[in-house]
Scaffold this motif. Structure first.
Motif, PDB file in Angstrom:
ATOM      1  N   GLY A 201       0.848  -1.140   0.032  1.00  0.00           N
ATOM      2  CA  GLY A 201       0.074  -0.030  -0.106  1.00  0.00           C
ATOM      3  C   GLY A 201       0.833   1.213  -0.028  1.00  0.00           C
ATOM      4  O   GLY A 201       2.020   0.878   0.125  1.00  0.00           O
ATOM      5  N   PRO A 202       0.233   2.295  -0.065  1.00  0.00           N
ATOM      6  CA  PRO A 202       1.244   3.666  -0.107  1.00  0.00           C
ATOM      7  C   PRO A 202       1.893   3.869   1.028  1.00  0.00           C
ATOM      8  O   PRO A 202       1.840   3.668   2.227  1.00  0.00           O
ATOM      9  N   ASP A 204       4.382   1.872   1.924  1.00  0.00           N
ATOM     10  CA  ASP A 204       5.275   0.654   2.160  1.00  0.00           C
ATOM     11  C   ASP A 204       6.286   0.504   1.285  1.00  0.00           C
ATOM     12  O   ASP A 204       6.478   1.063   0.202  1.00  0.00           O
ATOM     13  N   ARG A 223       1.257   1.164  -6.910  1.00  0.00           N
ATOM     14  CA  ARG A 223       0.788   1.147  -5.480  1.00  0.00           C
ATOM     15  C   ARG A 223       0.968   2.199  -4.470  1.00  0.00           C
ATOM     16  O   ARG A 223       0.591   2.238  -3.287  1.00  0.00           O
TER      17      ARG A 223
ATOM     18  N   TYR B 102      -4.086  -5.483   1.877  1.00  0.00           N
ATOM     19  CA  TYR B 102      -5.017  -4.499   1.290  1.00  0.00           C
ATOM     20  C   TYR B 102      -6.196  -4.996   0.788  1.00  0.00           C
ATOM     21  O   TYR B 102      -6.657  -4.434  -0.567  1.00  0.00           O
ATOM     22  N   PRO B 202      -6.649   5.854  -2.113  1.00  0.00           N
ATOM     23  CA  PRO B 202      -7.135   5.834  -0.649  1.00  0.00           C
ATOM     24  C   PRO B 202      -7.765   7.083  -0.239  1.00  0.00           C
ATOM     25  O   PRO B 202      -7.477   8.234  -0.506  1.00  0.00           O
ATOM     26  N   ARG B 223      -9.020  -0.669  -2.800  1.00  0.00           N
ATOM     27  CA  ARG B 223      -8.101   0.621  -3.582  1.00  0.00           C
ATOM     28  C   ARG B 223      -8.225   1.354  -2.497  1.00  0.00           C
ATOM     29  O   ARG B 223      -7.725   2.591  -2.371  1.00  0.00           O
TER      30      ARG B 223
END
Lengths: 492, 492
Positions: A201-202, A204, A223, B102, B202, B223
């Motif tokens: 995810g953002p 990471d 991502r 996620y 997100p 997402r």
């Protein structure tokens, strides 16, 4: 247009903006004549200073990517008439430029269908070396016995018979798993994507080799991951440097191509394979082991896969068959264990509800009957001949400033030029001469290196390969000698 | 185990945690006997109070999803022996439970291959109604003429001939676009996924109908989107409510199934289609118009697609052919314009480098020759007979507390039971009687409604359909009458 910037990265923000826009232009996402946002707009959108944006735009103009027109704005390079035409044409879609996207570069994706005569750009195998007629007959038989294959969804995890057959196949080159732990994917690209969408995810941290496979860079950037890189030497990823990064950043995912690394061709030693696995265990990371072509070896069999040593389910092994068997079927597999495997299967359901049954059943008999083993033997022989030809031509014709790594397997040679040469510019020259290659910068996730290129020897016939490499060498010569004249000229 | 919580949502955090864990258990991602994180661990991970987690765990125990064992912890429901065995077995993979994912729910994905005899759960068409033999002959011919189809990558955007043919096909039901603006996807699931991965990040707001297609919920949740819902009445999405949401939240994407809505069967009026498009234009949103089966109408042709009115490229039209032609090929298309289209093509490259050429070429002659048009005519007739049978049986056998919406097309009937009935429980009973359906809660993105179910009449033969609906009605009767006895009992 969405521009990713990472405030913590060591690359200046203006350079990040510059690179992101270059990506958009090269990929065709920003077409000729399209107007960029104003400096003020972009500085507001990205929350950076006006100066930062001005710097990026100035560099873009210097590098000939954009044109500034006084009182009108900044446009992707084109002549004035094109800009005016373009403005009329896109008027109705102007609103779309304000829609943020989360999309990374993908600029070389369109190369497969480029009009040039000699493709040294794509790691694909000459269709003449693939067993089309065999597969064709087997498809006839399969469909006449069971035409309902066309009207059924397959299992999400993939056809059970194919999973069994693939289990037997990968066992041959020491990547043990079980049929229950195999998921059939639409090529290895999808395998990488499934891991990314499930676990990354953002923000990471993902570690990749530099250089690496461009398609994987795009996936992790998409991502929102923070990508850190580790250089590659002739023994594969530099595990000592990886160790430091792991201590400091505890990456979630380590992506590696240990065997006949794409693009350099390096083979990771057995020792490093063990080290990287131990590291992943100690920091509870996932390793993606991408294995596009370990069966294509020219001298001796490469070391066993990292997956084969993995007792605790840290490795997701990803293998494609598109290259080596049937690109028209786009079949790959991934192998993983425990809850990670279950979560990847669930992600597959979200992505496409399972790969088509037709393509899975089409390659099944070939793999099951061990014809695949014979076929890879033949591929090794045929591709070794082509590799040898390329190496011979390079030795004979390349200027002495040019160097390359001798690949012991796989489909590519990685060529390095003097550091002042940008292979993106060289590509323009090559295209004029009906030739393509992959500019090295595409393979760098973060800090680009521009003076390398990847040459694939697997797709062209020997004759065209000969012509292509000879032409390429003469391009090298002319660039290098023109610089020399430059340097010697008293007027410069 | 990753648990999404939205602090701004109106649902209490403890309920969000409860729902997320239920999703994990139902989907099989958390298996029987697996230990949940301790209350303390989870409260720390999610940054919520201990009380919040205790509430969620208590509810899970009340609803029989988990068992608490004094001094040991909380386990997914199983008997004690199973818990002990399981602990031994998963020991080596314990680290995996700490890997955040996620991933959204996807609990009904595995239904296609469930062992029950009568599947009323999946919106698939009886393979006996699909033109397998035709396609088979055409595949023979195609491969014998051009076996190299097997050894080539297709264009990322999709085979040009297929795009031309699909253009002609969708034109028939008024979804104009151009062949250049069509992207071939691996089923419509991938079309939705491509839009999500390109434009939804997100916290971005996505509006969906409630109920809606479960596969789309999973994609947007995956997402990290904030999902808002709009109810559906017999004229489709309640555009008045949508208007309010748009004023307040300016959603990035509006996802709708205007024609024979899945699961309710509602058809959006022409007026509302115009309104929704105007709305999207005014707030610069993207509409995903999902069209799984608008060609399957029983009375009259439905209104023209929203896409057909779209001048400025606000609509991404998504259409699958898996249902109506060849599930084994998994082909769909999306149609979009301008830079949005280009960005979707780039995302397709990242996902899988393009759909397999074999599956695309396999359906090409059928679609090109207009046999597809004749085939859908036949489908309309055959499915109307099945729908009529189901409606007749429901009228005859269902208790008067049960209601349903008469579908004018598509593959499903949406059935509502008294609000105290949870169709997830009912499903357990149905499975005992060799029967499956889709519990309504799967179709709600946010606030679940448990007293509906979706019955698909397209997959089973008339005979099994007869048996299934009769059995289902008798299950309805027994649940409702047992409650009545309950209520009348003086001892409760």
């Amino acid at each position: 247009m969405h521009i990713e910037i990472q405030r913590k990265a060591e690359i200046p923000l203006s350079k990040q903006i510059y690179l992101s826009i270059v990506d958009h232009i090269r990929s065709g996402l920003l077409q000729e004549g399209v107007q960029l946002p104003s400096v003020r707009e972009l500085s507001k959108q990205l929350e950076v200073s006006l100066v930062t944006v001005v710097k990026a735009y100035t560099k873009l103009e210097q590098e000939n990517f954009v044109t500034s027109i006084q009182g009108k704005g900044t446009f992707v390079k084109a002549n004035r008439k094109e800009i005016v035409d373009r403005q009329k044409e896109v008027h109705s879609y102007n609103w779309q430029l304000s829609v943020q996207d989360y999309l990374p570069r993908s600029q070389f994706a369109q190369f497969h269908h480029a009009p040039e005569k000699i493709h040294l750009s794509s790691s694909m195998i000459d269709p003449g070396l693939l067993p089309n007629r065999y597969l064709e007959r087997e498809i006839y038989q399969m469909l006449s016995e069971n035409p309902r294959i066309l009207s059924q969804y397959g299992e999400i995890q993939g056809d059970e018979q194919l999973r069994n057959a693939m289990y037997e196949y990968v066992k041959e080159f020491e990547a043990p798993t079980t049929p229950e732990n195999i998921l059939v994917t639409s090529g290895s690209q999808q395998g990488i994507d499934l891991v990314a969408r499930t676990f990354v995810g953002p923000g990471d941290v993902v570690v990749m080799e530099a250089p690496t496979y461009p398609g994987a860079i795009d996936v992790f950037r998409g991502r929102g991951a923070t990508i850190l890189t580790v250089p590659v030497d002739q023994d594969g990823m530099r595990v000592d440097i990886l160790q430091n990064l792991c201590d400091k950043y505890k990456p979630k995912v380590i992506y590696t191509i240990p065997t006949f690394h794409n693009p350099t061709g390096a083979v990771m030693t057995f020792k490093r394979r063990k080290q990287i696995l131990n590291l992943a265990q100690s920091i509870q990371s996932i390793i993606i082991e991408d294995d596009p072509w370990s069966e294509i070896y020219f001298d001796k069999k490469p070391p066993a896969s990292i997956k084969s040593m993995d007792q605790y389910g840290h490795v997701v092994y990803v293998k494609g068959l598109s290259k080596t068997l049937a690109p028209g079927c786009r079949i790959g597999i991934l192998a993983a264990s425990g809850s990670i495997f279950k979560r990847l299967c669930a992600a597959k359901a979200n992505t496409d509800l399972g790969s088509p049954l037709l393509t899975q059943k089409s390659i099944l008999p070939f793999i099951k009957s061990k014809k695949m083993i014979d076929h890879t033997k033949k591929l090794r022989t045929a591709l070794k001949i082509r590799r040898d030809l390329v190496l011979e031509l390079l030795s004979k014709h390349a200027p002495f400033e040019v160097s390359w790594i001798i690949p012991k397997g796989g489909l590519n040679v990685w060529i390095s030029l003097p550091s002042w040469i940008d292979t993106n510019h060289l590509l323009l020259e090559a295209k004029k001469q009906q030739l393509t290659f992959l500019p090295g910068s595409a393979c760098y996730p973060v800090e680009l290196e521009n003076h390398h290129l990847r040459l694939s020897y697997s797709y062209m016939s020997e004759q065209l390969l000969h012509e292509g490499v000879t032409t390429l060498c003469s391009i090298f010569h002319s660039v290098i000698s023109s610089k020399k004249q430059h340097d010697n000229s008293p007027f410069f």
